[in-house]
Design a protein around this motif. Structure first.
Motif, PDB file in Angstrom:
ATOM      1  N   GLU A  73      -0.502   1.163 -17.373  1.00  0.00           N
ATOM      2  CA  GLU A  73      -0.855   2.820 -17.229  1.00  0.00           C
ATOM      3  C   GLU A  73      -1.264   3.164 -15.884  1.00  0.00           C
ATOM      4  N   ALA A  74      -2.073   2.039 -15.328  1.00  0.00           N
ATOM      5  CA  ALA A  74      -2.756   2.400 -13.924  1.00  0.00           C
ATOM      6  C   ALA A  74      -1.706   2.633 -12.710  1.00  0.00           C
ATOM      7  N   LEU A  75      -0.494   1.689 -12.947  1.00  0.00           N
ATOM      8  CA  LEU A  75       0.448   1.438 -12.002  1.00  0.00           C
ATOM      9  C   LEU A  75       1.368   2.858 -12.164  1.00  0.00           C
ATOM     10  N   ILE A  76       1.555   3.243 -13.581  1.00  0.00           N
ATOM     11  CA  ILE A  76       2.538   4.501 -13.697  1.00  0.00           C
ATOM     12  C   ILE A  76       1.666   5.674 -13.144  1.00  0.00           C
ATOM     13  N   LEU A  77       0.297   5.612 -13.217  1.00  0.00           N
ATOM     14  CA  LEU A  77      -0.532   6.887 -12.783  1.00  0.00           C
ATOM     15  C   LEU A  77      -0.374   6.883 -11.286  1.00  0.00           C
ATOM     16  N   GLU A  78      -0.749   5.598 -10.602  1.00  0.00           N
ATOM     17  CA  GLU A  78      -0.711   5.561  -9.350  1.00  0.00           C
ATOM     18  C   GLU A  78       0.680   6.027  -8.502  1.00  0.00           C
ATOM     19  N   ALA A  79       1.676   5.724  -9.090  1.00  0.00           N
ATOM     20  CA  ALA A  79       3.045   6.120  -8.869  1.00  0.00           C
ATOM     21  C   ALA A  79       3.387   7.871  -8.758  1.00  0.00           C
ATOM     22  N   PHE A 126      19.725  12.562 -14.018  1.00  0.00           N
ATOM     23  CA  PHE A 126      20.376  11.455 -13.498  1.00  0.00           C
ATOM     24  C   PHE A 126      20.454  11.616 -11.684  1.00  0.00           C
ATOM     25  N   GLY A 127      20.069  10.394 -10.958  1.00  0.00           N
ATOM     26  CA  GLY A 127      19.936  10.637  -9.834  1.00  0.00           C
ATOM     27  C   GLY A 127      18.539   9.957  -8.977  1.00  0.00           C
ATOM     28  N   PRO A 128      17.924  10.416  -8.028  1.00  0.00           N
ATOM     29  CA  PRO A 128      18.707  11.202  -7.212  1.00  0.00           C
ATOM     30  C   PRO A 128      19.741  10.720  -6.243  1.00  0.00           C
ATOM     31  N   MET A 255       9.108   1.882  10.754  1.00  0.00           N
ATOM     32  CA  MET A 255      10.252   2.248  10.186  1.00  0.00           C
ATOM     33  C   MET A 255      10.730   1.440   9.030  1.00  0.00           C
ATOM     34  N   ALA A 256      11.174   2.111   7.904  1.00  0.00           N
ATOM     35  CA  ALA A 256      11.601   1.348   6.607  1.00  0.00           C
ATOM     36  C   ALA A 256      12.588   2.283   6.101  1.00  0.00           C
ATOM     37  N   VAL A 257      13.891   1.537   5.900  1.00  0.00           N
ATOM     38  CA  VAL A 257      15.094   2.184   5.119  1.00  0.00           C
ATOM     39  C   VAL A 257      15.100   1.225   3.907  1.00  0.00           C
ATOM     40  N   MET A 258      15.458   1.814   2.843  1.00  0.00           N
ATOM     41  CA  MET A 258      15.557   1.182   1.584  1.00  0.00           C
ATOM     42  C   MET A 258      17.114   1.412   1.104  1.00  0.00           C
ATOM     43  N   VAL A 259      17.881   0.557   0.547  1.00  0.00           N
ATOM     44  CA  VAL A 259      19.230   0.675  -0.042  1.00  0.00           C
ATOM     45  C   VAL A 259      19.485   0.379  -1.441  1.00  0.00           C
ATOM     46  N   VAL A 260      19.925   1.039  -2.255  1.00  0.00           N
ATOM     47  CA  VAL A 260      20.017   0.797  -3.625  1.00  0.00           C
ATOM     48  C   VAL A 260      21.552   0.734  -4.100  1.00  0.00           C
ATOM     49  N   GLN A 294       8.056   4.045  -7.124  1.00  0.00           N
ATOM     50  CA  GLN A 294       8.196   5.514  -6.672  1.00  0.00           C
ATOM     51  C   GLN A 294       9.571   5.840  -7.207  1.00  0.00           C
ATOM     52  N   TYR A 295      10.482   4.807  -6.870  1.00  0.00           N
ATOM     53  CA  TYR A 295      12.004   5.147  -7.271  1.00  0.00           C
ATOM     54  C   TYR A 295      12.254   5.181  -8.894  1.00  0.00           C
TER      55      TYR A 295
END
Length: 590
Positions: A73-79, A126-128, A255-260, A294-295
């Motif tokens: 629950e703490a993890l979800i609330l933090e995000a 559905f997204g982003p 800088m950080a770029v994340m790809v999914v 966060q994703y």
């Protein structure tokens, strides 16, 4: 509800989330811990190891906390709190642009729409998605294929139902039960579960055929074929039925770029990329963990397996949380070889390319700020150009770039009223009309204005802004001949290095404004040709009409031309030339 405390000693030794604020009562950091007291006390040590923590504590003023029953629950609330407050010192998804989502509304007869905001209204999201053009094309395909309603109010059959693009639930053209089956299929479509859709539609088609509902069976057959066509056009396929998200990043100190990559039923269905902010002095593991939380905090499909580059903090809790969201157990995998590892490498290479591009963009903006001595980084730049032929069909264009990328939805074009040829007057009209509209609409002005031209064009742009009391907006001119940059109150032009990213960016904006203006000018000229008095003359077709316009520039000059002058036009024989001349001079002797 959060509880405010005066010191770390007042914190309970329980699981929860802590919220740090600065003197302006702004949230600057959100964290979680199984022991709030022990975790927060570590921030007040004299010998802090992390430079990032030292900077954070220099800004720290007050503290609040929220107790939770479990670490999950703490993890979800933090995000959730990071997403809401976007604290300066948390690693977070950068919100340079608001990504579109596809929304299946919660209504008796749901609609499928594009939205940029998410609410807890029971709708499916559905997204982003990072490519809004592709989203619109997909939505158009879905609506045509499944014939779901598009209108906001169900107040009678609309045009879509008349042209067979909607089952008209507003006129009881379909039962609620059958309509919901269609929505369930669309839900599966956006999850990439094509095989399940086809299986369901095949069953319906057979039932319809047995019941002699051949028209319905034909519609279902067409839907099946269309979905099979989509399946065949996927660009990477594997033999096994994979259902995965591949997550990889390219990270440096700033800088950080994340790809999914989204893999559904063995096929790569799409690629999304995201910039992360607040990454300074954070480890790759921390950045990846923050991204995952966060994703998936946004409503989205959770696959059966998530493939990542390396172990992350809270990995066990993250897996439990995502399993709860999915409603079934998921795997978190860190492959070292095989096709999963190759997919991970592919995603990582994509991230590296994007990061290098973003660095070039950032360098270009930094250089522009430095060379032009601008007060702020020029994130928003607007470029202007005018186009006309001897003052005829005069048009103007405005293009807008954000962080060195074109925002085509913000482009504007204008029919200019200034009589020509008067390029300076046209530019003054163009600038005046653009920023008069900005004032009226209460919009924010750009960080920099670029006009195509030298000292003269710059001067009239400055005069236009002065008349609107907008002299604070920086303006420059870029002259084509030597690519010199002209700036106000300086006699000599600024010469940027030929290999400068800043110059390349200015050239792209100038050339795009020119292209947009010329394309509009051609469109108007084309319309003039389509509705020309020449169309009424025997022997004058589209080719001869074009030759006449090229030779004389406009119809008025053709009207005044002598027979001999008309005969000089390429492609005209004497008979056609006489037809043209006597059409405009009916009282002359033949």
């Amino acid at each position: 509800m959060s509880t405010k405390v005066d010191s770390a000693d007042d914190l309970p030794d329980k699981t929860g989330v802590y919220i740090m604020k600065n003197a302006r009562d702004e949230v600057i950091y959100v964290g979680k811990s199984v022991s709030l007291k022990k975790r927060v006390k570590s921030y007040f040590k004299e010998d802090l190891d992390s430079p990032k923590t030292r900077v954070l504590m220099n800004q720290f003023h007050s503290l609040e906390y929220i107790i939770t029953d479990t670490e999950k629950e703490a993890l979800i609330l933090e995000a959730t709190l990071i997403k809401r407050h976007r604290p300066q010192y948390n690693v977070r998804l950068k919100d340079d642009k608001r990504y579109p989502y596809i929304k299946i509304t919660r209504e008796n007869y749901p609609r499928i729409i594009i939205t940029r905001s998410i609410s807890s209204d029971g709708s499916h999201y559905f997204g982003p998605f990072t490519d809004v053009g592709s989203v619109r094309k997909t939505l158009k395909f879905i609506k045509a294929l499944f014939k779901v309603r598009d209108c906001k109010k169900m107040d009678g059959p609309c045009l879509n139902s008349q042209i067979d693009l909607c089952y008209a639930p507003c006129a009881e053209g379909i039962s609620r039960e059958d309509y919901q089956k269609i929505i369930d299929s669309i839900d599966l479509f956006f999850q990439g579960k094509y095989s399940r859709i086809i299986s369901s539609l095949n069953k319906e088609m057979k039932e319809a055929a047995i019941s002699h509902e051949f028209e319905k069976a034909g519609v279902l057959r067409d839907q099946i074929n269309a979905i099979k066509d989509v399946m065949e056009r996927q660009f990477v396929a594997f033999t096994n039925q994979l259902d995965q998200d591949i997550i990889a990043g390219s990270i440096d100190k700033k800088m950080a770029v994340m790809v999914v990559f989204s893999v559904r039923e063995g096929k790569i269905m799409g690629k999304d990329d995201f910039l992360m902010a607040g990454v300074e002095n954070s480890s790759p593991e921390e950045i990846l963990s923050a991204f995952i939380k966060q994703y998936y905090a946004n409503p989205r499909y959770i696959p059966g397996e998530i493939i990542i580059q390396y172990p992350v903090p809270d990995q066990k809790i993250i897996r439990e949380w995502l399993s709860d969201l999915r409603g079934a157990a998921i795997k978190v995998t860190i492959p070292q070889k095989g096709h999963k590892y190759r997919l991970l490498q592919m995603a990582s290479k994509n991230a590296s390319v994007i990061r290098n591009q973003e660095k070039q963009v950032k360098n270009a903006l930094i250089d522009l700020k430095k060379y032009l001595k601008l007060p702020h980084m020029p994130h928003i730049i607007e470029g202007f150009d005018v186009s006309n032929i001897a003052g005829k069909s005069a048009v103007g264009s405005m293009v807008q770039f954000q962080d060195a990328k074109p925002r085509k939805g913000k482009y504007r074009r204008y029919k200019l009223k200034t009589p020509g040829p008067d390029d300076y007057g046209m530019m003054q009209e163009l600038i005046t009309r653009r920023y008069q509209k900005i004032i009226e609409d209460g919009e924010s002005p750009p960080d920099l204005i670029l006009v195509d031209g030298g000292k003269g064009q710059l001067k009239v742009a400055l005069n236009a802004l002065k008349s609107l009391e907008l002299v604070h907006i920086p303006v420059i001119g870029l002259a084509k001949e030597f690519e010199h940059v002209f700036i106000p109150q300086t006699a000599e032009p600024l010469i940027l290095p030929r290999n400068s990213e800043a110059l390349f960016l200015l050239q792209r904006i100038r050339d795009e404004a020119h292209r947009f203006a010329v394309s509009y000018h051609r469109k108007l000229r084309s319309k003039e040709l389509e509705h020309s008095p020449l169309d009424d003359i025997k022997g004058v077709g589209s080719k001869r009409k074009m030759n006449l316009m090229r030779h004389f520039k406009d119809v008025e000059k053709i009207k005044k031309a002598s027979l001999e002058e008309i005969m000089e036009v390429k492609g005209l024989n004497r008979q056609v030339a006489e037809n043209i001349y006597y059409h405009f001079h009916p009282h002359s002797n033949k």
